[in-house]
Design a protein around this motif. Structure first.
Motif, PDB file in Angstrom:
ATOM      1  N   GLN A  93       0.836  -1.186   0.000  1.00 21.62           N
ATOM      2  CA  GLN A  93       0.000   0.000   0.000  1.00 21.62           C
ATOM      3  C   GLN A  93       0.878   1.245   0.000  1.00 21.62           C
ATOM      4  O   GLN A  93       2.075   1.171   0.282  1.00 21.62           O
ATOM      5  CB  GLN A  93      -0.910   0.008   1.228  1.00 21.62           C
ATOM      6  CG  GLN A  93      -0.173  -0.109   2.553  1.00 21.62           C
ATOM      7  CD  GLN A  93      -1.131  -0.175   3.722  1.00 21.62           C
ATOM      8  OE1 GLN A  93      -2.021   0.662   3.843  1.00 21.62           O
ATOM      9  NE2 GLN A  93      -0.971  -1.168   4.585  1.00 21.62           N
ATOM     10  N   SER A  94       0.252   2.357  -0.335  1.00 23.43           N
ATOM     11  CA  SER A  94       0.927   3.653  -0.332  1.00 23.43           C
ATOM     12  C   SER A  94       0.274   4.523   0.733  1.00 23.43           C
ATOM     13  O   SER A  94      -0.928   4.780   0.689  1.00 23.43           O
ATOM     14  CB  SER A  94       0.818   4.318  -1.710  1.00 23.43           C
ATOM     15  OG  SER A  94       1.412   5.599  -1.688  1.00 23.43           O
ATOM     16  N   ARG A  95       1.086   5.001   1.682  1.00 24.19           N
ATOM     17  CA  ARG A  95       0.543   5.762   2.811  1.00 24.19           C
ATOM     18  C   ARG A  95       0.699   7.279   2.636  1.00 24.19           C
ATOM     19  O   ARG A  95       0.372   8.027   3.532  1.00 24.19           O
ATOM     20  CB  ARG A  95       1.245   5.337   4.100  1.00 24.19           C
ATOM     21  CG  ARG A  95       0.929   3.905   4.528  1.00 24.19           C
ATOM     22  CD  ARG A  95       1.546   3.592   5.891  1.00 24.19           C
ATOM     23  NE  ARG A  95       1.127   2.291   6.374  1.00 24.19           N
ATOM     24  CZ  ARG A  95       1.781   1.165   6.113  1.00 24.19           C
ATOM     25  NH1 ARG A  95       2.864   1.191   5.361  1.00 24.19           N
ATOM     26  NH2 ARG A  95       1.354   0.014   6.592  1.00 24.19           N
ATOM     27  N   GLU A  96       1.220   7.710   1.516  1.00 26.65           N
ATOM     28  CA  GLU A  96       1.389   9.141   1.278  1.00 26.65           C
ATOM     29  C   GLU A  96       0.587   9.547   0.046  1.00 26.65           C
ATOM     30  O   GLU A  96       0.436   8.758  -0.903  1.00 26.65           O
ATOM     31  CB  GLU A  96       2.858   9.485   1.084  1.00 26.65           C
ATOM     32  CG  GLU A  96       3.717   9.173   2.312  1.00 26.65           C
ATOM     33  CD  GLU A  96       5.179   9.504   2.072  1.00 26.65           C
ATOM     34  OE1 GLU A  96       5.492  10.033   0.977  1.00 26.65           O
ATOM     35  OE2 GLU A  96       5.994   9.240   2.970  1.00 26.65           O
ATOM     36  N   GLU A 182       1.599  -5.445   5.992  1.00 29.61           N
ATOM     37  CA  GLU A 182       1.125  -4.480   4.998  1.00 29.61           C
ATOM     38  C   GLU A 182       2.291  -3.536   4.700  1.00 29.61           C
ATOM     39  O   GLU A 182       2.470  -2.525   5.371  1.00 29.61           O
ATOM     40  CB  GLU A 182      -0.096  -3.716   5.524  1.00 29.61           C
ATOM     41  CG  GLU A 182      -1.309  -4.601   5.759  1.00 29.61           C
ATOM     42  CD  GLU A 182      -2.491  -3.835   6.309  1.00 29.61           C
ATOM     43  OE1 GLU A 182      -2.294  -2.661   6.719  1.00 29.61           O
ATOM     44  OE2 GLU A 182      -3.612  -4.375   6.315  1.00 29.61           O
ATOM     45  N   ASP A 184       4.724  -0.854   2.882  1.00 26.59           N
ATOM     46  CA  ASP A 184       4.635   0.344   2.061  1.00 26.59           C
ATOM     47  C   ASP A 184       5.372   0.099   0.751  1.00 26.59           C
ATOM     48  O   ASP A 184       6.404  -0.587   0.727  1.00 26.59           O
ATOM     49  CB  ASP A 184       5.248   1.536   2.795  1.00 26.59           C
ATOM     50  CG  ASP A 184       4.965   2.842   2.079  1.00 26.59           C
ATOM     51  OD1 ASP A 184       3.898   3.417   2.318  1.00 26.59           O
ATOM     52  OD2 ASP A 184       5.823   3.269   1.283  1.00 26.59           O
TER      53      ASP A 184
END
Length: 293
Positions: A93-96, A182, A184
């Motif tokens: 996933q991408s958190r930014e 999960e 990044d």
């Protein structure tokens, strides 16, 4: 003589006597062309970034990757069920907010570096060669080819062998069943790039040996004497690169490194023979002095 070697010979003949500022100007244009080639490859990669990510970068994160399929076939033949990888226990996933766009730019740059490496290195080599003596130019003939071949071989080894083994171990390692993996996207990219590019640089061992032997730092006798120590170091490196406790994975990584060390011993011996030959020719011509050693 290959076309590349012929071009290098022409560069030597055209260089002549140059002032310091002329050398700087020459270096500047070589760097401009090298950086320009990286930019071109990076731009092409950015245009096709979705296909590249799906089919190449993300491939080691899926159980249907070529390496995992081969390991399953090996598992069937050997009876070691642990070799077959059927699941990778993680999601990405991408958190930014700009994470995916930044990842696209970073990925394009890395592909540009790898894709343009042969030409970029050739440009820098063209600047270096005119400053070498004739005997050194003869010894280094074909250097661009061997550096490129070893680099790309290391990249493939890192991508198809080292990275999948490391990703499998890290993805399936659990401190506690309640913890969900999960990762990044930047963490995954960093791991893949470090292992792949690291192998590309590690495979330059014979080239580094050539340079160190040329300046007299390494000798084949020294490398043979410390062969056992080197093999222990290689096993340690393999254990670090492949955090999996599987001994077969460590052996798989160790074998190419051990072969590179043996090739490096031969390279060092080749450099030593050339040095002795040059000294003999200079002694016969009456031009040999202690400074030439």
């Amino acid at each position: 003589m290959t076309p590349l070697d012929q071009q290098l010979e022409n560069d030597v003949q055209d260089s002549g006597e140059m002032t310091f500022l002329e050398h700087l100007e020459e270096l500047r244009w070589h760097l401009v062309r090298a950086v320009g080639s990286i930019a071109v490859f990076a731009l092409i990669a950015f245009v096709f970034i979705r296909e590249i990510y799906s089919n190449i970068i993300a491939a080691p994160s899926r159980p249907d990757f070529w390496t995992y399929r081969m390991m399953c076939k090996l598992s069937e033949k050997t009876g070691f069920a642990d070799l077959c990888i059927q699941k990778l226990n993680f999601t990405m996933q991408s958190r930014e907010m700009a994470g995916q766009f930044t990842t696209s730019l970073t990925l394009s740059l890395m592909i540009g570096l790898v894709g343009a490496f042969p030409y970029a290195f050739w440009e820098l080599w063209r600047f270096i060669v005119p400053g070498l003596r004739p005997s050194e130019r003869r010894a280094a003939r074909g250097g661009v080819f061997f550096v490129t071949f070893l680099f790309l071989t290391g990249i493939l080894f890192g991508y198809y062998v080292v990275s999948p083994l490391a990703i499998n171990f890290l993805a399936n390692y659990q401190l506690d069943p309640s913890i969900v993996n999960e990762f990044d996207i930047s963490s995954y990219m960093s791991t893949l790039a470090t292992l792949t590019l690291g192998c590309g640089l590690t495979f330059q061992m014979p080239i580094i040996t050539f340079v160190l032997s040329k300046v007299g730092v390494l000798t084949p006798q020294f490398m043979r004497e410390y062969r056992r120590h080197a093999l222990v170091a290689i096993l340690v490196i393999a254990a670090i690169i492949t955090p999996s406790p599987d001994i077969y994975s460590q052996i798989l990584v160790s074998i190419p490194l051990a072969l590179l060390y043996e090739v490096s011993i031969w390279v060092s011996g080749y450099v030593l023979r050339l040095r002795l030959k040059d000294q003999k020719e200079m002694m016969e011509s009456g031009n040999y002095t202690k400074d030439e050693e």
